[in-house]
Design an enzyme around this catalytic site. Structure first.
Site, short mmCIF file in Angstrom:
data_model
loop_
_atom_site.label_atom_id
_atom_site.label_comp_id
_atom_site.label_asym_id
_atom_site.label_seq_id
_atom_site.Cartn_x
_atom_site.Cartn_y
_atom_site.Cartn_z
N ILE A 95 35.02 42.56 32.61
CA ILE A 95 34.44 43.76 31.98
C ILE A 95 32.92 43.67 32.04
O ILE A 95 32.33 42.64 31.71
CB ILE A 95 34.98 43.93 30.55
CG1 ILE A 95 36.48 44.29 30.65
CG2 ILE A 95 34.23 45.02 29.79
CD1 ILE A 95 37.16 44.57 29.34
N HIS A 112 42.44 52.39 38.18
CA HIS A 112 43.29 51.81 37.14
C HIS A 112 44.74 52.20 37.41
O HIS A 112 45.01 53.37 37.69
CB HIS A 112 42.85 52.29 35.75
CG HIS A 112 43.66 51.68 34.66
ND1 HIS A 112 43.48 50.38 34.23
CD2 HIS A 112 44.71 52.16 33.95
CE1 HIS A 112 44.37 50.10 33.30
NE2 HIS A 112 45.14 51.16 33.12
N GLU A 150 30.63 52.37 29.05
CA GLU A 150 30.72 51.18 28.20
C GLU A 150 32.10 51.01 27.57
O GLU A 150 32.41 49.94 27.05
CB GLU A 150 29.60 51.19 27.14
CG GLU A 150 29.70 52.26 26.07
CD GLU A 150 29.24 53.65 26.53
OE1 GLU A 150 28.93 53.82 27.72
OE2 GLU A 150 29.21 54.55 25.67
C1 GAR Z 1 45.29 47.13 41.33
O1 GAR Z 1 46.58 47.55 40.97
C2 GAR Z 1 44.25 47.76 40.42
O2 GAR Z 1 44.57 49.08 40.07
C3 GAR Z 1 44.33 46.85 39.24
O3 GAR Z 1 44.46 45.56 39.78
C4 GAR Z 1 45.10 45.64 41.05
C5 GAR Z 1 44.23 44.95 42.09
O4 GAR Z 1 44.88 44.86 43.32
N1 GAR Z 1 43.15 47.00 38.42
C6 GAR Z 1 43.17 46.95 37.09
O5 GAR Z 1 44.17 46.71 36.44
C7 GAR Z 1 41.84 47.19 36.41
N2 GAR Z 1 42.00 47.52 35.03
P1 GAR Z 1 44.08 44.61 44.69
O6 GAR Z 1 43.20 43.38 44.48
O7 GAR Z 1 45.19 44.35 45.69
O8 GAR Z 1 43.29 45.84 45.01
#
Ligand code: GAR
Length: 203
Positions: A95, A112, A150
């Protein structure tokens, strides 16, 4: 006109980074170009993907730099050195402080893996998001791309796409479907949309 220089911030597998790289090749992403990949994990497979695509990479570890402030300063210095105008968080599991997000107002976007405002905010990341969606028994989930401010997952929504939950889904099968049917489509499309608007502001 010069394309908008994009930095992609990653922590893991980097499939969303790959979608952005592919979209640059296919022409979906034409107003911006990925100029830098920043990782907070030395072992992130995303780094390999970037290297294969000849994209410059840097890795900063909070544990080595000693504080959030020093970690963010290292990132900012690198973004400035590389003339970055748009930051894309693509599975970046750290974050960023208000200090950082204020500096890059409407210049940071994040993907997300749910339909915000469901299953988002502090503690909701990666597979956990899909675990919670299955626990709740929702029949539809999806992905959201939003500006970063933020408030974790609280910035203005840019794009969303719904995905059906199937009987027998596990967090992993649901994650895979959400990525394939939503994230890998709306992240490049949003990067193009925001890059295009930055180009317009330049004239
Ligand atoms: C994805 O599903 C993305 O949406 C999530 O992490 C994964 C990363 O995959 N992000 C979150 O949860 C952020 N809050 P990747 O490294 O294969 O792109």
């Amino acid at each position: 006109m010069n394309k908008v220089k994009i930095a992609v911030l990653v922590s893991g597998g980097g499939t969303n980074l790959q979608a952005l790289i592919d979209s640059q090749k296919s022409g979906v992403l034409e107003s911006g170009e990925i100029a830098l990949v920043v990782s907070n994990n030395k072992n992130a497979y995303a780094l390999e993907r970037a290297k294969k695509a000849n994209i410059k990479t840097v890795t900063f570890l909070k544990s080595e730099l000693g504080s959030q402030e020093a970690f963010e300063k290292a990132i900012v210095d690198s973004l400035e050195e590389n003339g970055i105008e748009l930051i894309v968080l693509a599975g970046f599991m750290s974050i960023l402080s208000e200090n950082f997000t204020k500096k890059y107002d409407r210049r940071i976007i994040n993907v997300h893996p749910s339909l915000i405002p469901s299953f988002c905010g502090k503690g909701f990341y990666g597979l956990t998001v899909h675990e919670k969606a299955l626990e709740k028994g929702v029949k539809v989930t999806g992905a959201t791309v939003h500006f970063v401010n933020e408030i974790p997952d609280g910035g203005e929504i840019i794009m969303q796409k719904a995905v059906e939950v199937m009987p027998g889904d596990t967090p992993s099968t649901l994650q895979k479907r959400v990525m394939e049917e939503a994230e890998w489509i709306i992240l490049p499309a949003s990067a193009e949309k925001v890059s295009k608007s930055i180009l317009k502001e330049r004239v």
